[in-house]
Design an enzyme around this catalytic site. Structure first.
Site, short mmCIF file in Angstrom:
data_model
loop_
_atom_site.label_atom_id
_atom_site.label_comp_id
_atom_site.label_asym_id
_atom_site.label_seq_id
_atom_site.Cartn_x
_atom_site.Cartn_y
_atom_site.Cartn_z
CD GLU A 118 -3.09 -0.99 0.54
OE1 GLU A 118 -3.30 0.10 -0.04
OE2 GLU A 118 -3.86 -1.96 0.45
CB CYS B 2 -1.86 7.11 1.00
SG CYS B 2 -3.27 6.38 1.80
P1 NAD Z 1 8.12 5.27 4.78
O1 NAD Z 1 8.20 4.48 3.54
O2 NAD Z 1 9.24 6.17 5.12
O3 NAD Z 1 7.98 4.28 6.03
C1 NAD Z 1 6.91 3.36 6.14
C2 NAD Z 1 7.32 2.21 7.01
O4 NAD Z 1 8.25 1.39 6.31
C3 NAD Z 1 8.02 2.59 8.31
O5 NAD Z 1 7.56 1.75 9.34
C4 NAD Z 1 9.47 2.33 8.00
O6 NAD Z 1 10.26 2.07 9.12
C5 NAD Z 1 9.37 1.12 7.11
N1 NAD Z 1 10.50 0.88 6.21
C6 NAD Z 1 11.17 1.80 5.48
N2 NAD Z 1 12.11 1.20 4.72
C7 NAD Z 1 12.02 -0.14 4.96
C8 NAD Z 1 12.74 -1.28 4.49
N3 NAD Z 1 13.74 -1.17 3.61
N4 NAD Z 1 12.40 -2.49 4.96
C9 NAD Z 1 11.39 -2.61 5.86
N5 NAD Z 1 10.69 -1.57 6.35
C10 NAD Z 1 11.00 -0.34 5.92
O7 NAD Z 1 6.74 6.06 4.73
P2 NAD Z 1 6.16 7.16 5.72
O8 NAD Z 1 6.88 8.44 5.52
O9 NAD Z 1 6.04 6.61 7.10
O10 NAD Z 1 4.67 7.29 5.16
C11 NAD Z 1 4.30 8.07 4.09
C12 NAD Z 1 4.09 7.24 2.83
O11 NAD Z 1 3.18 6.20 3.06
C13 NAD Z 1 3.48 8.06 1.71
O12 NAD Z 1 4.12 7.75 0.50
C14 NAD Z 1 2.03 7.59 1.68
O13 NAD Z 1 1.38 7.76 0.45
C15 NAD Z 1 2.18 6.16 2.03
N6 NAD Z 1 0.94 5.60 2.53
C16 NAD Z 1 0.24 4.76 1.73
C17 NAD Z 1 -0.97 4.23 2.16
C18 NAD Z 1 -1.77 3.31 1.29
O14 NAD Z 1 -2.66 2.67 1.82
N7 NAD Z 1 -1.54 3.23 0.01
C19 NAD Z 1 -1.43 4.55 3.44
C20 NAD Z 1 -0.69 5.38 4.24
C21 NAD Z 1 0.52 5.90 3.78
#
Ligand code: NAD
Length: 513
Positions: free
Chosen positions: A265, A299
């Protein structure tokens, strides 16, 4: 913060010992470095938790795997009863949890409550689902044979979530996964660790009161390195990851390399198409809420407004006017429309987007800027901005997680608007504002929006839990929440039973000995 009842909320949630990093609940074994959680609301330190070490993780995965073995044998409707009890606790703690979400993440208190309401709704859904994990029966081509398919629990489900929905996304996954008989390990965002601990404590208490083993709900804390422990671990058959496209690409490859399943997502780049037949008043409300709600950190936030030339000036002027009414400030104060961004890095990304759009030839219609002075001490409050831009600009093609709205014009037929709307790499949410049936149906048709969510006469944000949620292309293709999204949390088995004395082979093959 005290004025807004934060201390009481923390107390009601049992988070009374959160300043020495020892706020561990049951099933929570973290012993690593200290993670501090600062509120973007006023910059204050809310509390500390410890990160999960490799050794801690081994304990967690063993506990979860053992918990799964027992949980999977409990009849699904009984699992549903445990989810119902968990939901009672959410209902009881809705206010403190909503408040903590608001204070730790920075969204408005109303949205914090709304997020907990989503948890409640998905739990209700999961309780019903626990009696509806249906498979199909088929007619066998062989006489005296019966054929059907059934769904079995999958195992330990890993959940990685983003900061912007610090609690709802967890529940979208866990409520279904628990109904399906799985154990869950959750790595919440390192930016919102306390809401994760609060949720874990609620879940662990309910499982324990039901005499169930530890490990059906587990929490691990820390940054991407802790997430990687799960993505590389073959004992975790499914990793559900919510976050940026950048993260999704890394997670998808790590999980695929071991042939695990991932549910992704990821980011969106959501547009509203405004046609000459649109109701302009509703368009303005939908677009402004979509662009500035949660400070542009959903998102499904509205990033692009694609407006027909006939109504362009009218829509533009009305939206610019509406932005003048926006009150920016403490999200716990209900008089404010827009709260802070999550942190100073997010502020930098916001500033970068505004610089970049001008550099690429865009025109600022509503000036941005970082707010300073009383009430804005955290440095995370920014002014929602609007820029006139073109779809092909690099910055417009990119999701900036902040309140920056790009407005652009289309001419002639709806097809031209659809080309712009679909002309980005992301495919999460989309909307059309029109009272013209032909346009609305065309937008929803095979030649219309290519997104996972396509709305008519509502904005891009604010999905309900009853539908499957997710998007196409670089948004990752996953579906969570309602409809039949539950199926990914189970393994499907096709069963054929021969109740004759013969052994006929399929496809009429003869094999006589
Ligand atoms: P992010 O990608 O920085 O982090 C999200 C999560 O992933 C965190 O828990 C982080 O620690 C983890 N993570 C990061 N790199 C990783 C890796 N290599 N391996 C495993 N885990 C890892 O995102 P953010 O800044 O927390 O959130 C914002 C983003 O999330 C935006 O792009 C938004 O659109 C998206 N989002 C999407 C949805 C959806 O349902 N499509 C919902 C909410 C947020």
């Amino acid at each position: 913060a005290k004025d807004f009842g934060i201390d009481k909320a923390l107390k009601d949630l049992g988070l009374t010992d959160i300043n020495n990093g020892t706020s561990t609940g049951k099933d929570f074994f973290s012993n690593g470095e200290i993670i501090e959680s600062y509120s973007p609301v006023d910059g204050s330190l809310i509390g500390k938790v410890k990160a999960t070490t490799k050794e801690d993780y081994e304990k967690v995965i063993t506990t979860a795997s053992n918990g799964f073995k027992e949980w999977r044998t409990m009849p699904a409707p009984q699992r549903g009863e445990v989810i119902r009890q968990f939901n009672d606790e959410l209902r009881r703690l809705k206010e403190p949890l909503g408040k903590l979400v608001s204070f730790e993440m920075g969204k408005s208190y109303q949205e914090g409550l709304g997020e907990v309401q989503e948890m409640i709704d998905i739990c209700d859904f999961a309780v019903g689902l626990s009696r509806q994990l249906h498979g199909l029966t088929m007619h066998s081509e062989r006489p005296g044979h019966r054929m059907y398919e059934q769904y079995h629990p999958l195992g330990v489900v890993g959940i990685i979530s983003a900061f912007n929905f610090p609690v709802a996304v967890w529940s979208w996954n866990t409520a279904l996964a628990w109904a399906c008989g799985d154990a869950c390990i959750w790595k919440g965002s390192e930016k919102t660790p306390l809401t994760s601990v609060a949720c874990q404590n609620i879940a662990a208490r309910v499982f324990s009161e039901n005499g169930l083993p530890e490990g059906i709900s587990c929490l691990i804390t820390g940054d991407y390195k802790v997430g990687e422990m799960m993505t590389h671990d073959e004992r975790v058959p499914l990793v559900s990851a919510t976050g940026s496209i950048r993260m999704g690409k890394i997670v998808a490859q790590a999980v695929a390399a071991r042939l695990g399943k991932s549910l992704l997502e990821l980011g969106g780049n959501n547009a509203i198409i405004v046609t000459p037949d649109a109701n302009i008043k509703n368009t303005v409300i939908g677009a402004v809420f979509g662009a500035v709600g949660t400070c542009g950190q959903r998102c499904t936030s509205t990033r692009r407004l694609i407006v027909h030339e006939d109504v362009y000036d009218k829509v533009k002027d009305s939206i610019v006017d509406a932005y003048k009414q926006l009150r920016i400030g403490n999200p716990l104060d209900e008089n404010n429309h827009v709260g802070p961004l999550i942190d100073k890095d997010a502020v930098k990304n916001y500033q970068h987007a505004l610089d970049k759009v001008v550099e690429e030839g865009g025109k600022i219609l509503v000036e941005g800027g970082v707010l300073e002075g009383e009430g804005y001490e955290s440095g995370c409050y920014v002014k929602p901005a609007i820029a006139e831009a073109e779809n092909h600009f690099e910055i417009v093609q990119h999701e900036t997680f902040a309140p920056v709205l790009y407005i652009m014009k289309y001419k002639g037929d709806l097809e031209n608007a659809l080309d712009l709307q679909n002309g980005v790499k992301q495919g999460l949410s989309s909307a059309i504002m029109t009272n013209n049936l032909r346009e609305a149906e065309r937008f929803l048709s095979v030649e219309g929006s290519d997104c996972g969510i396509a709305n008519v006469n509502i904005g891009t944000s604010g999905a309900e839990i009853g539908g499957a949620f997710g998007g196409e292309k670089e948004t990752g293709g996953g579906r969570e929440s309602g409809s039949d999204a539950w199926k990914i949390y189970m393994r499907r088995q096709t069963n054929t039973i021969n109740y004759t004395t013969e052994l006929p082979l399929a496809q009429g093959i003869k094999f006589d000995l």
